[in-house]
Design an enzyme around this catalytic site. Sequence first.
Site, PDB file in Angstrom:
ATOM      1  N   HIS A   1      -5.703  59.860  -2.105  1.00 21.82           N
ATOM      2  CA  HIS A   1      -5.923  58.469  -1.682  1.00 21.82           C
ATOM      3  C   HIS A   1      -5.542  57.467  -2.765  1.00 21.82           C
ATOM      4  CE1 HIS A   1      -9.975  58.565  -3.717  1.00 21.82           C
ATOM      5  NE2 HIS A   1      -9.701  57.287  -3.882  1.00 21.82           N
ATOM      6  N   THR A  32      -6.613  48.830 -27.113  1.00 20.47           N
ATOM      7  CA  THR A  32      -5.957  48.951 -28.415  1.00 20.47           C
ATOM      8  C   THR A  32      -4.719  49.822 -28.308  1.00 20.47           C
ATOM      9  OG1 THR A  32      -7.295  50.875 -29.043  1.00 20.47           O
ATOM     10  CG2 THR A  32      -8.147  48.696 -29.642  1.00 20.47           C
ATOM     11  N   ASP A  42      -5.984  54.039 -31.096  1.00 21.54           N
ATOM     12  CA  ASP A  42      -7.423  54.186 -30.897  1.00 21.54           C
ATOM     13  C   ASP A  42      -8.130  54.474 -32.215  1.00 21.54           C
ATOM     14  OD1 ASP A  42      -7.126  53.820 -28.194  1.00 21.54           O
ATOM     15  OD2 ASP A  42      -6.972  55.958 -27.743  1.00 21.54           O
ATOM     16  N   ASP A  54      -8.284  65.606   0.037  1.00 22.76           N
ATOM     17  CA  ASP A  54      -7.942  64.497  -0.869  1.00 22.76           C
ATOM     18  C   ASP A  54      -7.454  65.038  -2.210  1.00 22.76           C
ATOM     19  OD1 ASP A  54      -7.664  61.958  -1.849  1.00 22.76           O
ATOM     20  OD2 ASP A  54      -9.815  61.581  -2.120  1.00 22.76           O
ATOM     21  N   GLY A 103     -12.480  53.088  -9.608  1.00 24.02           N
ATOM     22  CA  GLY A 103     -11.663  53.198 -10.809  1.00 24.02           C
ATOM     23  C   GLY A 103     -11.623  54.594 -11.386  1.00 24.02           C
ATOM     24  N   SER A 106     -11.595  57.368  -9.269  1.00 23.12           N
ATOM     25  CA  SER A 106     -11.003  58.252  -8.267  1.00 23.12           C
ATOM     26  C   SER A 106      -9.853  59.059  -8.863  1.00 23.12           C
ATOM     27  CB  SER A 106     -10.472  57.433  -7.089  1.00 23.12           C
ATOM     28  OG  SER A 106     -11.515  56.926  -6.311  1.00 23.12           O
TER      29      SER A 106
END
Length: 368
Positions: free
Chosen positions: A163, A181, A184, A223, A316, A318
């Site tokens: 999806h 950034t 990191d 899915d 966010g 998924s």
Amino acid sequence: MSLAPARCSNKMWSRVFLLALILQAAVALKKDCPQPCIPIDNCPDLIKLIRTNIRAVQAETCDFLDDDTALVCCPASTREPSVSSSSTTSKPPVSNPLLPKSCGPFSLIQILIEIRIHGGNETRIGTYPWMAALGFKNTLTKKPDFLCGGSVINERYILTAAHCLKRELEVVRLGEWDMSTEIDCETRLKGNKFCASEPAQDFQYEEIIEHPEFGKRGAVSDDIALIRLTRPITFSQWIQPVCLPDRDMDVPAALGDRWATITGWGFTEKRRLSDRLLQVSLPLVDFIPCNKTYQGNLVGKQLCFGGTEGQDSCGGDSGGPLVFNAPPYTQIGIVSFGLLSGCGQKDVPGVYTSVSSYRDWIDENMRP
């Protein structure tokens, strides 16, 4: 439709507290060792004791590296051949020749975190090197919106939720930790700054392979999808594959009393996306009561985890991986969906695609 981890935990056995115990012992004891101090990842006997006798591990601690890797006085007979101090790998329990021979790297930091923390919290740099961030085209900002996750399963393929790919995929980012950034960096317990040695890497895709039954048996059935990258990944400390489970794995039996862990940059309880990669550990929920929560709309080949208030996956996250929270890190689920009424509700678990149920499909759709 998608879910993401909540980010709160006041557990006394926090990461900082556990590390402080070992650091304190290292400073106080500075044990003299008849042989060189070696990373604890190379000493299997002491790794086993982490869960049952942390004081014994403290007593054998010689020193710490700058990245907080414990060095121990390991009995010579139990040492393993030297490997990277940041990770140890394990053979995947599968026979697909396209899957890597080593996967699911782990470190002492992961073990200490995962045996005690069940709430959402920030990860450490490099802790989950299989994480992929999927960026989708935004014609207004001209910058990708990172709204889904995925996982590295070999040098060319990313595993995610079907999806997610209804939007226009622009980029797959690997080796990421802090979205805000270029390089990191984090401040470690000793106060020193630890930075990744390289920036995150962006990849374009060559092919998207969506499961042919996606959405046909139910609104979000089957899915699962694969993304083939245009070029091979060069594995490093920051990018590594996760292990895949055997086909038709008995997940409840394999889990035992362990919880599973979700990671992602999804929406937090503050209703905004997280810049830094977050994690939360959740319990397995029996399928029958879970299906009742979803009014009988689950169609099988799905797992339910969560139902703990304030701890969940959300928008966010998924497509992101759900993994066993003990080494070797094996992906058992893909973040799929939950109730539209909100994330982190008590007795409302999230729904995850069962990876083991699709092992044959994954194997059949990968190519060199």
